[in-house]
Design an enzyme around this catalytic site. Structure first.
Site, PDB file in Angstrom:
ATOM      1  N   ILE A   1      16.722   2.187 -20.235  1.00  0.00           N
ATOM      2  CA  ILE A   1      17.979   2.302 -20.994  1.00  0.00           C
ATOM      3  C   ILE A   1      18.283   0.991 -21.732  1.00  0.00           C
ATOM      4  O   ILE A   1      18.816   0.990 -22.836  1.00  0.00           O
ATOM      5  CB  ILE A   1      19.136   2.702 -20.035  1.00  0.00           C
ATOM      6  CG1 ILE A   1      18.947   4.154 -19.594  1.00  0.00           C
ATOM      7  CG2 ILE A   1      20.498   2.492 -20.698  1.00  0.00           C
ATOM      8  CD1 ILE A   1      19.898   4.619 -18.516  1.00  0.00           C
TER       9      ILE A   1
ATOM     10  N   GLU B   1      10.234  -2.413   6.917  1.00  0.00           N
ATOM     11  CA  GLU B   1      10.619  -1.552   8.056  1.00  0.00           C
ATOM     12  C   GLU B   1       9.873  -0.209   7.996  1.00  0.00           C
ATOM     13  O   GLU B   1      10.418   0.835   8.368  1.00  0.00           O
ATOM     14  CB  GLU B   1      12.140  -1.369   8.132  1.00  0.00           C
ATOM     15  CG  GLU B   1      12.835  -2.710   8.344  1.00  0.00           C
ATOM     16  CD  GLU B   1      14.219  -2.608   8.919  1.00  0.00           C
ATOM     17  OE1 GLU B   1      14.517  -1.636   9.640  1.00  0.00           O
ATOM     18  OE2 GLU B   1      15.009  -3.526   8.663  1.00  0.00           O
TER      19      GLU B   1
ATOM     20  N   SER C   1       6.724   3.889   2.739  1.00  0.00           N
ATOM     21  CA  SER C   1       7.050   5.309   2.487  1.00  0.00           C
ATOM     22  C   SER C   1       6.026   6.215   3.173  1.00  0.00           C
ATOM     23  O   SER C   1       6.374   7.274   3.715  1.00  0.00           O
ATOM     24  CB  SER C   1       7.056   5.586   0.978  1.00  0.00           C
ATOM     25  OG  SER C   1       8.165   4.965   0.385  1.00  0.00           O
TER      26      SER C   1
ATOM     27  N   LEU D   1       7.913  -8.496  14.301  1.00  0.00           N
ATOM     28  CA  LEU D   1       6.945  -7.519  14.800  1.00  0.00           C
ATOM     29  C   LEU D   1       5.635  -7.696  14.027  1.00  0.00           C
ATOM     30  O   LEU D   1       4.551  -7.726  14.608  1.00  0.00           O
ATOM     31  CB  LEU D   1       7.512  -6.102  14.582  1.00  0.00           C
ATOM     32  CG  LEU D   1       6.654  -4.918  15.009  1.00  0.00           C
ATOM     33  CD1 LEU D   1       6.433  -4.914  16.522  1.00  0.00           C
ATOM     34  CD2 LEU D   1       7.334  -3.593  14.600  1.00  0.00           C
ATOM     35  N   THR D   2       5.737  -7.854  12.696  1.00  0.00           N
ATOM     36  CA  THR D   2       4.558  -7.864  11.823  1.00  0.00           C
ATOM     37  C   THR D   2       3.664  -9.080  12.061  1.00  0.00           C
ATOM     38  O   THR D   2       4.152 -10.193  12.271  1.00  0.00           O
ATOM     39  CB  THR D   2       5.015  -7.844  10.347  1.00  0.00           C
ATOM     40  OG1 THR D   2       5.885  -6.730  10.162  1.00  0.00           O
ATOM     41  CG2 THR D   2       3.839  -7.732   9.391  1.00  0.00           C
ATOM     42  N   GLU D   3       2.359  -8.828  11.998  1.00  0.00           N
ATOM     43  CA  GLU D   3       1.358  -9.901  12.086  1.00  0.00           C
ATOM     44  C   GLU D   3       0.340  -9.687  10.970  1.00  0.00           C
ATOM     45  O   GLU D   3       0.255  -8.591  10.413  1.00  0.00           O
ATOM     46  CB  GLU D   3       0.642  -9.858  13.441  1.00  0.00           C
ATOM     47  CG  GLU D   3       1.563 -10.120  14.602  1.00  0.00           C
ATOM     48  CD  GLU D   3       0.810 -10.225  15.920  1.00  0.00           C
ATOM     49  OE1 GLU D   3      -0.438 -10.102  15.932  1.00  0.00           O
ATOM     50  OE2 GLU D   3       1.485 -10.442  16.936  1.00  0.00           O
TER      51      GLU D   3
ATOM     52  N   GLY E   1      16.028  -0.986 -22.917  1.00  0.00           N
ATOM     53  CA  GLY E   1      14.978  -1.324 -23.887  1.00  0.00           C
ATOM     54  C   GLY E   1      14.426  -2.724 -23.607  1.00  0.00           C
ATOM     55  O   GLY E   1      14.317  -3.143 -22.446  1.00  0.00           O
TER      56      GLY E   1
ATOM     57  N   GLY F   1       0.402  -4.555  10.587  1.00  0.00           N
ATOM     58  CA  GLY F   1       1.519  -4.239   9.700  1.00  0.00           C
ATOM     59  C   GLY F   1       2.050  -2.868  10.032  1.00  0.00           C
ATOM     60  O   GLY F   1       2.824  -2.702  10.982  1.00  0.00           O
ATOM     61  N   SER F   2       1.578  -1.849   9.319  1.00  0.00           N
ATOM     62  CA  SER F   2       1.999  -0.469   9.616  1.00  0.00           C
ATOM     63  C   SER F   2       1.635  -0.107  11.052  1.00  0.00           C
ATOM     64  O   SER F   2       2.354   0.643  11.710  1.00  0.00           O
ATOM     65  CB  SER F   2       1.304   0.505   8.661  1.00  0.00           C
ATOM     66  OG  SER F   2       1.687   0.245   7.335  1.00  0.00           O
TER      67      SER F   2
HETATM   68  C1  LIG Z   1      10.171  -9.312   1.977  1.00  0.00           C
HETATM   69  C2  LIG Z   1       9.661  -8.776   3.266  1.00  0.00           C
HETATM   70  C3  LIG Z   1      10.417  -8.932   4.432  1.00  0.00           C
HETATM   71  C4  LIG Z   1       9.926  -8.498   5.666  1.00  0.00           C
HETATM   72  N1  LIG Z   1      10.652  -8.756   6.803  1.00  0.00           N
HETATM   73  C5  LIG Z   1      10.094  -8.459   8.008  1.00  0.00           C
HETATM   74  C6  LIG Z   1      10.752  -8.867   9.217  1.00  0.00           C
HETATM   75  O1  LIG Z   1      11.842  -9.463   9.197  1.00  0.00           O
HETATM   76  N2  LIG Z   1      10.128  -8.608  10.410  1.00  0.00           N
HETATM   77  C7  LIG Z   1       8.930  -7.957  10.479  1.00  0.00           C
HETATM   78  O2  LIG Z   1       8.433  -7.760  11.587  1.00  0.00           O
HETATM   79  N3  LIG Z   1       8.279  -7.561   9.346  1.00  0.00           N
HETATM   80  C8  LIG Z   1       8.834  -7.801   8.117  1.00  0.00           C
HETATM   81  N4  LIG Z   1       8.181  -7.418   6.964  1.00  0.00           N
HETATM   82  C9  LIG Z   1       6.886  -6.749   7.064  1.00  0.00           C
HETATM   83  C10 LIG Z   1       6.906  -5.274   6.665  1.00  0.00           C
HETATM   84  O3  LIG Z   1       7.584  -4.519   7.640  1.00  0.00           O
HETATM   85  C11 LIG Z   1       5.435  -4.855   6.452  1.00  0.00           C
HETATM   86  O4  LIG Z   1       5.012  -5.475   5.248  1.00  0.00           O
HETATM   87  C12 LIG Z   1       5.277  -3.345   6.382  1.00  0.00           C
HETATM   88  O5  LIG Z   1       5.529  -2.763   7.636  1.00  0.00           O
HETATM   89  C13 LIG Z   1       3.868  -2.937   5.898  1.00  0.00           C
HETATM   90  O6  LIG Z   1       2.862  -3.617   6.581  1.00  0.00           O
HETATM   91  P1  LIG Z   1       1.714  -4.348   5.738  1.00  0.00           P
HETATM   92  O7  LIG Z   1       2.370  -5.172   4.717  1.00  0.00           O
HETATM   93  O8  LIG Z   1       0.793  -5.017   6.691  1.00  0.00           O
HETATM   94  O9  LIG Z   1       0.963  -3.168   4.971  1.00  0.00           O
HETATM   95  P2  LIG Z   1      -0.268  -2.295   5.554  1.00  0.00           P
HETATM   96  O10 LIG Z   1       0.086  -1.747   6.877  1.00  0.00           O
HETATM   97  O11 LIG Z   1      -1.521  -3.075   5.407  1.00  0.00           O
HETATM   98  O12 LIG Z   1      -0.290  -1.095   4.508  1.00  0.00           O
HETATM   99  C14 LIG Z   1      -0.978  -1.127   3.267  1.00  0.00           C
HETATM  100  C15 LIG Z   1      -0.918   0.278   2.661  1.00  0.00           C
HETATM  101  O13 LIG Z   1      -1.616   1.199   3.520  1.00  0.00           O
HETATM  102  C16 LIG Z   1      -0.746   2.271   3.838  1.00  0.00           C
HETATM  103  N5  LIG Z   1      -1.025   2.767   5.184  1.00  0.00           N
HETATM  104  C17 LIG Z   1      -1.188   2.043   6.323  1.00  0.00           C
HETATM  105  N6  LIG Z   1      -1.397   2.850   7.358  1.00  0.00           N
HETATM  106  C18 LIG Z   1      -1.365   4.126   6.883  1.00  0.00           C
HETATM  107  C19 LIG Z   1      -1.496   5.417   7.460  1.00  0.00           C
HETATM  108  N7  LIG Z   1      -1.694   5.594   8.777  1.00  0.00           N
HETATM  109  N8  LIG Z   1      -1.403   6.500   6.654  1.00  0.00           N
HETATM  110  C20 LIG Z   1      -1.179   6.352   5.331  1.00  0.00           C
HETATM  111  N9  LIG Z   1      -1.031   5.161   4.725  1.00  0.00           N
HETATM  112  C21 LIG Z   1      -1.128   4.060   5.495  1.00  0.00           C
HETATM  113  C22 LIG Z   1       0.663   1.681   3.733  1.00  0.00           C
HETATM  114  O14 LIG Z   1       1.636   2.691   3.592  1.00  0.00           O
HETATM  115  C23 LIG Z   1       0.517   0.799   2.519  1.00  0.00           C
HETATM  116  O15 LIG Z   1       0.627   1.586   1.366  1.00  0.00           O
HETATM  117  C24 LIG Z   1       8.682  -7.815   5.721  1.00  0.00           C
HETATM  118  C25 LIG Z   1       7.939  -7.612   4.543  1.00  0.00           C
HETATM  119  C26 LIG Z   1       8.396  -8.100   3.348  1.00  0.00           C
HETATM  120  C27 LIG Z   1       7.550  -7.908   2.116  1.00  0.00           C
END
Ligand SMILES: Cc1cc2nc3c(=O)[nH]c(=O)nc-3n(C[C@H](O)[C@H](O)[C@H](O)COP(=O)(O)OP(=O)(O)OC[C@H]3O[C@@H](n4cnc5c(N)ncnc54)[C@H](O)[C@@H]3O)c2cc1C
Length: 382
Positions: free
Chosen positions: A337, A363, A366, A125-127, A339, A131-132
């Site tokens: 714990i 996924e 937080s 899904l992620t690009e 150290g 991301g979020s």
């Molecule tokens: C080891 C690993 C495995 C992964 N595996 C997969 C996979 O198999 N398939 C897949 O599709 N993806 C995968 N991911 C991607 C993962 O789901 C994304 O990294 C995640 O959803 C966050 O997107 P981002 O990294 O672009 O962060 P961003 O979206 O850029 O977020 C950056 C910060 O901004 C905050 N933020 C963004 N929008 C808001 C908002 N509206 N309100 C408040 N805060 C916000 C976020 O919480 C975060 O703190 C993986 C990531 C990692 C690191």
């Protein structure tokens, strides 16, 4: 309301624990250091039914539910989070997307080899710029005579370079926003898709995390998974289940760190006595054990509700949020714990501390879980 596993579930738990301790534990640090994805585990995971936990036997699965699935992910992750996340991405993201939204032909063709463990699956899904906010998907799928052509890229994809196929979300109608995103099954030996950058990660280093690049990737018309334009909505539903596994992954990592810390606190002596006799250390251990139990209860509540066919959007987001946040705290206390020794690679807490951070991000971060929970609370939804 049931708080204990049944006898059968307990047996599953113990068999996965024995497997993890004998087949995974001896190699954990070596795999982590060399960033080696343990492909050699796949047949053994398959033999135990762990490659198709939540799918019916008719598709090669083990026919279990989410309560068993969460228990299995917890036990694997207690020993190695990398194995936990690889099994989770394969089961509850990739394979489940096909199981939930595939046609009978797609289930026979793609789900059966995934669930029986012949093939490993990825889910994308992620690009880079989505991301979020997955609605910002830029990859496109354009209709052609008899099929589709996909262009774009997906990053951070678990199992991308070791998988046989991936589910990829791509825009089929830009004008429709979220409702113009569709899901596709893409076999990874397709000449139009290649593996790009392999991430050099803080933790979960034995899991495979890579970019996938699609350049005029030609797909047959039956590669469309679910309704055209339904890919984003379906993905959100898939994540409702997927988040239960990240919660379980968090509980497993926290438990691994807690158990190692409890043991260490009885062995390490300062001021003429074991450090577990100091009240400060006892308070840490009490907090760790209590938070782990609370996180597991939330996780199992979400799993049981999912097995009962309920919509688990809030339950799974709450379990994922709480379990991942307390797991970060528990592994931090684990280092405290230990150290100075906890700061070295001679003790397992160092690795739990690195691995666990992924759980507050993958996924849905937080922050996004809080938005999901608030949306459900404010709308009176489940
Ligand atoms: C080891 C690993 C495995 C992964 N595996 C997969 C996979 O198999 N398939 C897949 O599709 N993806 C995968 N991911 C991607 C993962 O789901 C994304 O990294 C995640 O959803 C966050 O997107 P981002 O990294 O672009 O962060 P961003 O979206 O850029 O977020 C950056 C910060 O901004 C905050 N933020 C963004 N929008 C808001 C908002 N509206 N309100 C408040 N805060 C916000 C976020 O919480 C975060 O703190 C993986 C990531 C990692 C690191």
């Amino acid at each position: 309301m049931q708080f204990e596993l049944t006898e059968e579930q307990q047996q599953i738990k113990m068999s996965v624990r024995e497997f993890a301790e004998s087949e995974i534990a001896p190699h954990v640090m070596e795999w982590d250091e060399s960033q080696h994805f343990p492909v050699e585990l796949q047949p053994k995971l398959a033999e135990l039914g762990l490659m198709g936990v939540i799918f019916p036997e008719e598709y090669g699965g083990a026919g279990m539910g989410y309560v068993e699935y969460a228990t299995i992910i917890e036990e694997l992750s207690r020993v190695d989070g990398s194995v936990g996340i690889s099994v989770a991405a394969h089961n509850s993201l990739c394979s489940n997307h096909i199981y939930q939204y595939g046609t009978e032909e797609q289930k026979q063709k793609y789900l059966a080899p995934l669930a029986s463990g012949t093939h490993l699956g990825a889910w994308g899904l992620t690009e880079p710029s989505a991301g979020s906010d997955a609605s910002g998907t830029k990859s496109t799928a354009t209709r052609t005579d008899g099929g589709w052509v996909v262009n774009g890229s997906k990053n951070f994809i678990t199992n991308a370079s070791v998988g046989a196929l991936a589910i990829l979300m791509a825009v089929t109608d830009r004008a429709k926003g979220n409702r113009g995103i569709s899901a596709f099954v893409v076999e990874l030996d397709n000449p139009g898709i290649r593996v790009g950058k392999k991430e050099n990660k803080l933790g979960m280093r034995a899991s495979d995390t890579c970019t996938l690049v699609m350049e005029d990737c030609r797909l047959a018309s039956d590669a469309l998974l679910g309704e055209e334009g339904g890919g984003w909505v379906d993905s959100m539903k898939i994540l409702d289940g997927g988040r239960i596994s990240i919660a379980a992954l968090s509980v497993g990592l926290a438990r691994g760190a807690y158990e190692a810390s409890l043991k260490y606190s009885k062995e390490r002596r300062q001021f003429g006595r074991p450090i577990c006799e100091f009240e400060a250390i006892q308070f840490y251990l009490s907090e760790m054990a209590t938070e782990i139990d609370a996180a597991r209860l939330l996780t199992q509540r979400a799993a049981a509700a999912k097995d009962a066919g309920e919509i688990v959007t809030r339950f799974s987001a709450q379990a994922k949020l709480y379990a991942s946040e307390i797991a970060v705290r528990v592994t931090d206390l684990g280092i405290q714990i230990h150290g100075g020794y906890g700061f070295t690679k001679d003790f397992p807490v160092e690795k739990y501390y690195r691995d666990v951070k992924l759980c507050t991000i993958g996924e849905g971060t937080s922050e996004i879980q809080k938005l999901v929970i608030a949306k459900q609370l404010l709308s009176g939804g489940p």
